[in-house]
Design a protein around this motif. Structure first.
Motif: not given
Length: 167
Positions: A53-55, A57, A71-73, A77
């Motif tokens: 689930d984590e993006k 980096k 942004g969030q899209d 990260e």
């Protein structure tokens, strides 16, 4: 001949079902082995895909405004870095597999302006984006694929009028 065949079949079945080792190895063990093998494989594969689930980096040099506005899209990260020393340290950490980042992306200083001014027919090279990743790390490879999809995303096609014909 029919009675001889039945006698042989009866003898073999009697021998088979009275020998407990033969019943165990031919009827029970294959099913038990399949169950155990698939249980172990299922646990191993589920632990491999856990925590997705984590993006990923990424460290970015000269993040352009067009990328920062996602942004969030964004599938990654982004963390901005500056200076050659930070870039070298990030490359060393990436090569060693240490650190929290899976990717290092270096954009040219005026990336948005260069892309806006670029023409394919000019014969000049397109603005280059340097992407560094650790090919021995699966998380880093997935981050690389996500970043290349963001950078090389094709422009949307112009909608055509339904009554125009290509011929």
């Amino acid at each position: 001949m029919n009675s001889n065949m039945m006698a042989v079949i009866k003898k073999e079945f009697t021998r088979f079902f009275t020998d407990k080792r033969m019943v165990l190895t031919t009827l029970i063990m294959p099913g038990l082995m399949i169950y155990l093998l698939y249980s172990v494989m299922g646990q191993g594969l589920s632990s491999q895909f856990a925590g997705g689930d984590e993006k990923p980096k990424a460290q970015v040099v000269s993040l352009p405004a067009s990328m920062g506005s996602m942004g969030q899209d964004a599938p990654l990260e982004f963390t901005g870095i500056s200076g050659q020393q930070e870039k070298d340290a990030a490359m060393d950490a990436l090569a060693e597999g240490s650190g929290d980042y899976q990717l290092l992306v270096c954009f040219p200083e005026n990336f948005d302006e260069e892309v806006a001014a670029y023409e394919v027919t000019s014969g000049q090279p397109a603005p280059a984006v340097e992407i560094y990743y650790n090919s021995s790390d699966t998380d880093s490879q997935q981050a690389y694929v996500a970043m290349t999809q963001v950078v090389v995303l094709p422009a949307p096609l112009e909608p055509r009028s339904p009554n125009t014909s290509p011929w």
